[in-house]
Design a protein around this motif. Structure first.
Motif, PDB file in Angstrom:
ATOM      1  N   ILE A   1       0.843  -1.197   0.000  1.00 21.60           N
ATOM      2  CA  ILE A   1       0.000   0.000   0.000  1.00 21.60           C
ATOM      3  C   ILE A   1       0.885   1.257   0.000  1.00 21.60           C
ATOM      4  O   ILE A   1       0.511   2.290  -0.568  1.00 21.60           O
ATOM      5  CB  ILE A   1      -1.024  -0.020   1.167  1.00 21.60           C
ATOM      6  CG1 ILE A   1      -2.278   0.753   0.764  1.00 21.60           C
ATOM      7  CG2 ILE A   1      -0.496   0.547   2.453  1.00 21.60           C
ATOM      8  CD1 ILE A   1      -3.148   0.107  -0.233  1.00 21.60           C
TER       9      ILE A   1
ATOM     10  N   ILE B   1       0.618   4.184  -2.667  1.00 17.58           N
ATOM     11  CA  ILE B   1       0.462   5.594  -2.292  1.00 17.58           C
ATOM     12  C   ILE B   1       1.545   6.450  -2.963  1.00 17.58           C
ATOM     13  O   ILE B   1       1.256   7.528  -3.497  1.00 17.58           O
ATOM     14  CB  ILE B   1       0.508   5.764  -0.743  1.00 17.58           C
ATOM     15  CG1 ILE B   1      -0.747   5.140  -0.133  1.00 17.58           C
ATOM     16  CG2 ILE B   1       0.600   7.238  -0.347  1.00 17.58           C
ATOM     17  CD1 ILE B   1      -0.699   4.986   1.371  1.00 17.58           C
TER      18      ILE B   1
ATOM     19  N   SER C   1       0.574   9.208  -5.657  1.00 20.00           N
ATOM     20  CA  SER C   1       0.887  10.604  -5.294  1.00 20.00           C
ATOM     21  C   SER C   1       1.794  11.238  -6.340  1.00 20.00           C
ATOM     22  O   SER C   1       1.633  12.406  -6.706  1.00 20.00           O
ATOM     23  CB  SER C   1       1.565  10.672  -3.930  1.00 20.00           C
ATOM     24  OG  SER C   1       0.808   9.997  -2.987  1.00 20.00           O
TER      25      SER C   1
ATOM     26  N   VAL D   1      -6.010   4.588   4.808  1.00 16.37           N
ATOM     27  CA  VAL D   1      -5.660   4.858   3.406  1.00 16.37           C
ATOM     28  C   VAL D   1      -6.694   5.810   2.783  1.00 16.37           C
ATOM     29  O   VAL D   1      -6.340   6.789   2.121  1.00 16.37           O
ATOM     30  CB  VAL D   1      -5.577   3.539   2.594  1.00 16.37           C
ATOM     31  CG1 VAL D   1      -5.380   3.832   1.110  1.00 16.37           C
ATOM     32  CG2 VAL D   1      -4.447   2.667   3.104  1.00 16.37           C
TER      33      VAL D   1
ATOM     34  N   LEU E   1      -6.266   9.246   4.162  1.00 19.75           N
ATOM     35  CA  LEU E   1      -5.073   9.855   3.573  1.00 19.75           C
ATOM     36  C   LEU E   1      -5.380  10.434   2.191  1.00 19.75           C
ATOM     37  O   LEU E   1      -5.026  11.578   1.873  1.00 19.75           O
ATOM     38  CB  LEU E   1      -3.981   8.786   3.465  1.00 19.75           C
ATOM     39  CG  LEU E   1      -2.565   9.285   3.330  1.00 19.75           C
ATOM     40  CD1 LEU E   1      -2.091   9.840   4.658  1.00 19.75           C
ATOM     41  CD2 LEU E   1      -1.657   8.147   2.880  1.00 19.75           C
ATOM     42  N   PHE E   2      -6.063   9.630   1.394  1.00 19.90           N
ATOM     43  CA  PHE E   2      -6.396  10.106   0.046  1.00 19.90           C
ATOM     44  C   PHE E   2      -7.441  11.223   0.079  1.00 19.90           C
ATOM     45  O   PHE E   2      -7.440  12.093  -0.786  1.00 19.90           O
ATOM     46  CB  PHE E   2      -6.863   8.942  -0.841  1.00 19.90           C
ATOM     47  CG  PHE E   2      -5.709   8.245  -1.497  1.00 19.90           C
ATOM     48  CD1 PHE E   2      -5.083   8.798  -2.602  1.00 19.90           C
ATOM     49  CD2 PHE E   2      -5.202   7.056  -0.982  1.00 19.90           C
ATOM     50  CE1 PHE E   2      -3.982   8.182  -3.187  1.00 19.90           C
ATOM     51  CE2 PHE E   2      -4.110   6.433  -1.558  1.00 19.90           C
ATOM     52  CZ  PHE E   2      -3.500   6.997  -2.669  1.00 19.90           C
TER      53      PHE E   2
END
Lengths: 559, 185
Positions: free
Chosen positions: B68, B72, B76, B124, B127-128
């Motif tokens: 993961i 990410i 990103s 997750v 975070l996004f």
């Protein structure tokens, strides 16, 4: 646990004792209003058709555009939604053990809101203050009462959606881990779609109100059109999904068969819910201000909706063939003879379904930019939506009425009414072939839509449309005969037919069916996926229209 | 096998010059449609890799965290204005895009998602959500062109695309935190 037991008892009791009286009253009222609206809307349509053919001069106090607006509002907004909720709530009550008392209250409140809304919408149209057609595109400006009426109508629809959600959620709480029964699953999908589709149009109407009062001077036309079609296209698919529910769930039972794959059915519903709202954009395919790559992307998004429809076509014809062959049908085509063609409940639904083949194909053609450019502002489009709504949806709704009305009225479908229904179905079909066929053809020759009768100073091209307009008038006349017969049949089945028990015909799942996966029940996830798809689709044009927005347009009264 | 085939067909289709050109001509379609579709293609292909190399994934991605993290980082990276510009200007960056998103984002996402605990998955998404709000704010508010290849209006549209998607993530988080599935399932 106790509630669960009560619920099970209630479910069984409803199934044994037949329809719940209080719930039947709701459906009966909704259906009665729906068919009264159909009758009035039908006469308005006839007047329009005869006027377009040059056979009827309208009186000075009632012009073509008033009738056009009323016909659209009555048929597209009122007839369909009243029928849909009457039908869906009858099914929810039947499958989920009767409606909850609070749900009944909500649905009656919704009914009042919708009636108030309808009256408020009709008054300014009758006063010739709102001849803006059912699409009410600005800068055509209607009387504020028209838009306020629409708000009441939308609130009524929302309340109906909320009622259905409460009913289904309650059932799920009492039946943990079980799949929502298939009819109620359809009802859930339809209500989810309607709930979210109403949001953009509600935003549009809310900012049109201050504009129509004159408090705001101008309006952003393109934003309004985009918000309207996010709703308008979805509304079409709400009728379609309602009709589809009868094809998947009811039709197999009527022919003595079983349903097609339960998983496929639920996947089709989910796919239609996720992809539908974005389809609205293809109604704007020749609108200015939208770049070609964006239009191109939307062609794919619109065509994607065709995929579940093709799955439906496959599934249903497979059910028909399987059932007919079990009943002794033979040959490549011969098995068709085993279908119950003399049963109006099947015949009307089948013709409705079959007509979706040309109707859907026409829709796919119109999704394509170049092809749509040829036909967009012509009678072709009018022909197209008379084929989709007027045949696919209306005939399916008529077919449903022949068992639903007796079911909620505690009466039966007599052989006489069945025969009348078969005649009505054929009259309707022939009438629509004439009318929709003539509209499609005249459209290809350039006859414009949304226009009252004119020969353009006896221009040869315009005169060339006349024979088709005559066919249109003939079709329209047959259709009004069809409507009168249909409304007579509904009134007879509602109030005069012999008393007795009629079944709510829900087909069983197929034999040896593989279990349906539970993810089909996670509506929360599907709604979020739908919202992301909608956000992605609409962020491009809406941001452009707002950021690079023109000064806006004042209102116009062109009639 | 079917998934592998669908995934590969998706990558080939997306790489076809006319398809790539039309998708990359609109900034938001480039970032929010082409790139996620490449990730989805990788997601589909992942199954074959998982079946062929179970030991590799068990060894290097036991709890899902390394995978993961890789996902990410790659995603990103591709949200930056500069990388989009380079993908359009440099052939090698374009190739890297078509390799990195399916293989380094799609495959680790599929392998990691099931290995992550519920908390990990929600982190997750959170975070996004933050990243999307931040990127949305950046693209909407930037007074100058951030990408040489796209107009300011394109980046404003992309910004609103980020913001609306972030709002959808917030709705998802609300659904996860406030709806108790044990009441229904």
């Amino acid at each position: 646990m106790e509630t669960a037991l009560n619920q099970t008892f209630k479910t069984k009791a409803t199934k044994l004792l037949g329809v719940n009286k209080q719930d039947a009253k709701i459906s009966k009222t909704y259906l009665f209003v729906s068919f009264v609206i159909l009758l009035v809307g039908g006469f308005l349509g006839l007047a329009q058709g005869l006027n377009r053919a040059g056979l009827l001069e309208l009186p000075s106090w009632l012009n073509y555009y008033q009738i056009l607006t009323m016909h659209g509002v009555f048929m597209l907004l009122a007839f369909t939604t009243f029928f849909t909720f009457g039908y869906l709530y009858a099914g929810l009550s039947h499958e989920l053990g009767g409606l909850l008392p609070k749900v009944r209250k909500i649905v009656w409140t919704a009914f009042a809101s919708k009636i108030i809304g309808a009256v408020l919408v009709v008054i300014p149209i009758l006063m010739n203050e709102a001849s803006v057609m059912y699409t009410f595109y600005p800068p055509l400006k209607a009387h504020p009462m028209f838009y306020i009426g629409l708000v009441f109508f939308a609130v009524g629809m929302w309340l109906c959606n909320v009622g259905a959600f409460i009913q289904v959620a309650n059932w799920r709480k009492n039946n943990k881990g079980k799949h929502v029964p298939i009819f109620s699953y359809f009802a859930t999908g339809i209500n989810v779609l309607m709930f979210f589709a109403l949001i953009p149009v509600a935003v549009e109407v809310i900012y049109l109100i201050p504009w129509s009062f004159g408090w705001v001077k101008t309006v952003n036309v393109m934003v309004s059109r985009t918000l309207f079609w996010a709703f308008g296209h979805t509304l079409v698919n709400i009728w379609y999904l309602t009709a589809t529910s009868a094809w998947y769930v009811i039709a197999p039972k009527l022919i003595g068969g079983r349903r097609w794959s339960d998983t496929l059915t639920r996947v089709v519903i989910i796919a239609l819910v996720i992809m539908n709202i974005t389809g609205g954009f293809h109604h704007q395919i020749i609108d200015p201000g939208i770049s070609l790559p964006v239009k191109m992307m939307h062609v794919f998004m619109s065509l994607a909706i065709g995929f579940p429809s093709l799955m439906t076509a496959f599934a249903l014809f497979a059910v028909f063939e399987k059932t007919a062959r079990k009943q002794g049908g033979k040959g490549l085509i011969g098995w068709y003879k085993k279908m119950p063609w003399g049963d109006v409940r099947f015949l009307a639904v089948f013709i409705g379904m079959a007509s979706f083949i040309p109707a859907g194909a026409g829709g796919i053609a119109q999704t394509t930019n170049q092809l749509d450019t040829v036909v967009h502002n012509t009678m072709w489009i009018v022909g197209h939506f008379h084929l989709t709504l007027g045949v696919t949806v209306a005939l399916t709704f008529f077919g449903i009425s022949y068992w639903l009305v007796p079911y909620i009225s505690g009466r039966i479908l007599t052989p006489q009414i069945n025969k009348l229904g078969v005649i009505q179905t054929w009259i309707w079909t022939i009438g629509m072939i004439f009318m929709s066929g003539a509209m499609h053809t005249a459209g290809l020759f350039g006859s414009p839509r949304r226009t009252s009768y004119t020969t353009y100073g006896d221009h040869a091209t315009a005169l060339g449309w006349d024979p088709y307009m005559m066919c249109l008038a003939i079709g329209g006349t047959l259709l009004i005969v069809g409507i009168i017969l249909q409304v007579y049949a509904v009134i007879n089945m509602m109030f005069f037919a012999p008393k007795g028990e009629t079944e709510f015909p829900i087909a069983e799942a197929e034999e040896n069916a593989s279990p349906t996966p539970y993810w089909t029940e996670r509506w929360g996830i599907w709604i979020i996926v739908m919202l992301i798809v909608v956000a992605m689709a609409y962020v491009v044009p809406l941001t452009e229209f707002i950021v690079n927005g023109p000064p806006g347009s004042p209102g116009f009264k062109t009639w | 096998m079917t998934q592998l085939l669908v995934g590969l067909i998706m990558i080939i289709f997306l790489a076809l010059p006319p398809v790539a050109k039309i998708m990359e001509s609109v900034m938001i379609i480039h970032m929010h449609m082409q790139m996620p579709m490449l990730i989805i293609a990788g997601f589909l292909i992942a199954k074959v890799f998982q079946e062929r190399f179970p030991g590799f994934f068990d060894k290097w991605n036991r709890n899902g965290l390394p995978g993961i993290m890789l996902f990410i980082i790659i995603v990103s990276f591709w949200t930056l204005p500069r990388t989009m510009d380079e993908a359009l200007n440099e052939q090698s960056m374009e190739v890297f895009k078509f390799i990195s998103l399916p293989l380094l984002a799609g495959i680790p996402l599929r392998d990691s998602w099931k290995r992550l605990e519920k908390l990990g998955r929600n982190i997750v998404v959170i975070l996004f959500t933050i990243l999307f709000f931040a990127m949305g704010w950046l693209y909407v508010d930037a007074p100058v062109q951030l990408c040489n290849n796209y107009l300011v209006i394109d980046q404003i549209i992309l910004g609103w695309g980020f913001l609306t998607t972030a709002i959808c993530f917030v709705i998802y988080l609300g659904y996860v935190f406030f709806v108790d599935p044990s009441k229904y399932e």
